[in-house]
Design a protein around this motif. Structure first.
Motif, short mmCIF file in Angstrom:
data_model
loop_
_atom_site.label_atom_id
_atom_site.label_comp_id
_atom_site.label_asym_id
_atom_site.label_seq_id
_atom_site.Cartn_x
_atom_site.Cartn_y
_atom_site.Cartn_z
N GLN A 112 2.23 1.87 -3.52
CA GLN A 112 1.25 2.53 -4.37
C GLN A 112 1.10 4.00 -3.99
OE1 GLN A 112 -2.36 0.19 -4.14
NE2 GLN A 112 -1.67 -1.19 -5.76
N HIS A 113 1.12 4.28 -2.70
CA HIS A 113 0.98 5.65 -2.19
C HIS A 113 2.14 6.52 -2.67
CE1 HIS A 113 -0.68 8.47 0.85
NE2 HIS A 113 0.57 8.87 0.97
N TRP A 168 4.50 5.88 -5.01
CA TRP A 168 4.71 5.92 -6.45
C TRP A 168 3.61 6.66 -7.19
CZ3 TRP A 168 6.90 0.32 -6.45
CH2 TRP A 168 8.31 0.38 -6.41
N SER A 169 2.51 6.95 -6.51
CA SER A 169 1.47 7.78 -7.13
C SER A 169 1.77 9.26 -6.97
CB SER A 169 0.11 7.47 -6.50
OG SER A 169 0.05 7.94 -5.16
N TYR A 223 -2.40 -6.32 -5.69
CA TYR A 223 -1.40 -5.27 -5.73
C TYR A 223 -0.30 -5.45 -6.78
CZ TYR A 223 -3.24 -4.17 -1.05
OH TYR A 223 -4.05 -3.86 0.01
N GLN A 264 0.83 -1.20 0.00
CA GLN A 264 0.00 0.00 0.00
C GLN A 264 0.87 1.26 0.00
OE1 GLN A 264 -2.35 -0.68 3.51
NE2 GLN A 264 -3.76 -2.09 2.49
N HIS A 278 4.55 2.91 -12.18
CA HIS A 278 5.58 2.57 -11.20
C HIS A 278 6.35 1.36 -11.73
CE1 HIS A 278 2.96 -0.79 -10.13
NE2 HIS A 278 1.98 0.07 -9.90
#
Length: 251
Positions: free
Chosen positions: A145-146, A148-149, A196, A142, A176
């Protein structure tokens, strides 16, 4: 089908002064031979069961990948796989991003729940139980994703709290670097892959071909439940090939 080259042992010579030169030579030859990817184990102690028990050479994974990036121009680079408990997620994501930037977008982010208690105890790294390790793995995915966003808002999880997860520069690969989750546990690991990951990895030494096909069927079920296209996930397997002078290959 794409072929990758995975290191398992670094015990090549009695003279450790030659280790770096030998590693460079192998890496350069891997790229020259046309392999798609190159993988380093993220372990701290020797884990190859065929290695001399008196030898314990093991390069740190992300440092070795950075060195390999400087010796190559095309081959993809990844850990097979990083133990989630080995590093704090924020630092780990920063390292993976740095490798992607310096290699011009050639990084795979390989990660798993970790398993070698001896390494953890030996180097003073906390080794929680399996349930907690998988919970930490999901939080780390998580956080990946956080960060790399491009989000910098605080991340508040059960185990990890990042007040300002700044990740600059961002990775070259967008959205990513591909995330590869290693392992074949049906209830937890394959569900995390479906939710994921961009790729999964199985060991050919673990079960029969039919056993692995069953695992893929379980992965498909997780994808259907999460409404994730199964075809989006790259399926990889780690095996051993013995190449003879005549070119024949034997398992």
């Amino acid at each position: 089908m794409k072929l990758g080259f995975a290191f398992s042992s670094f015990s090549w010579s009695q003279d450790q002064g030659l280790l770096g030169d030998t590693f460079r030579l192998i890496v350069e030859r891997v790229e020259r031979a046309g392999f798609f990817s190159l993988w380093i184990p993220d372990h701290f102690f020797q884990i190859d069961p065929t290695a001399d028990p008196q030898r314990n050479e093991m390069l740190e994974g992300w440092s070795a990948l950075a060195f390999a990036a400087g010796c190559t121009n095309r081959v993809k680079l990844g850990t097979l796989v990083t133990g989630v408990t080995h590093r704090h997620p924020g630092v780990l994501l920063k390292a993976a991003t740095t490798l992607d930037v310096l290699s011009h977008g050639r990084t795979y982010f390989g990660i798993g729940a970790a398993w070698s208690e001896a390494e953890h105890r030996g180097l003073g790294i906390p080794f929680p139980g399996q349930k907690e390790r998988f919970e930490r793995l999901e939080e780390t995915l998580q956080i990946a994703q956080h960060m790399w966003s491009g989000k910098t808002e605080p991340f508040q999880g059960k185990y990890y709290h990042l007040e300002h997860p700044l990740n600059s520069p961002q990775a070259v690969q967008q959205p990513h670097p591909p995330i590869l989750v290693g392992g074949s546990g049906e209830q937890k690991t394959l569900r995390l892959v479906a939710q994921y990951a961009d790729a999964c990895n199985f060991l050919s030494t673990f079960g029969t071909r039919e056993h692995r096909l069953h695992k893929l069927a379980v992965l498909r079920e997780h994808c259907e439940r999460l409404k994730r296209p199964y075809e989006q996930i790259e399926k990889t397997v780690t095996t051993v090939l013995h190449i003879t002078r005549m070119g024949a290959r034997e398992r």
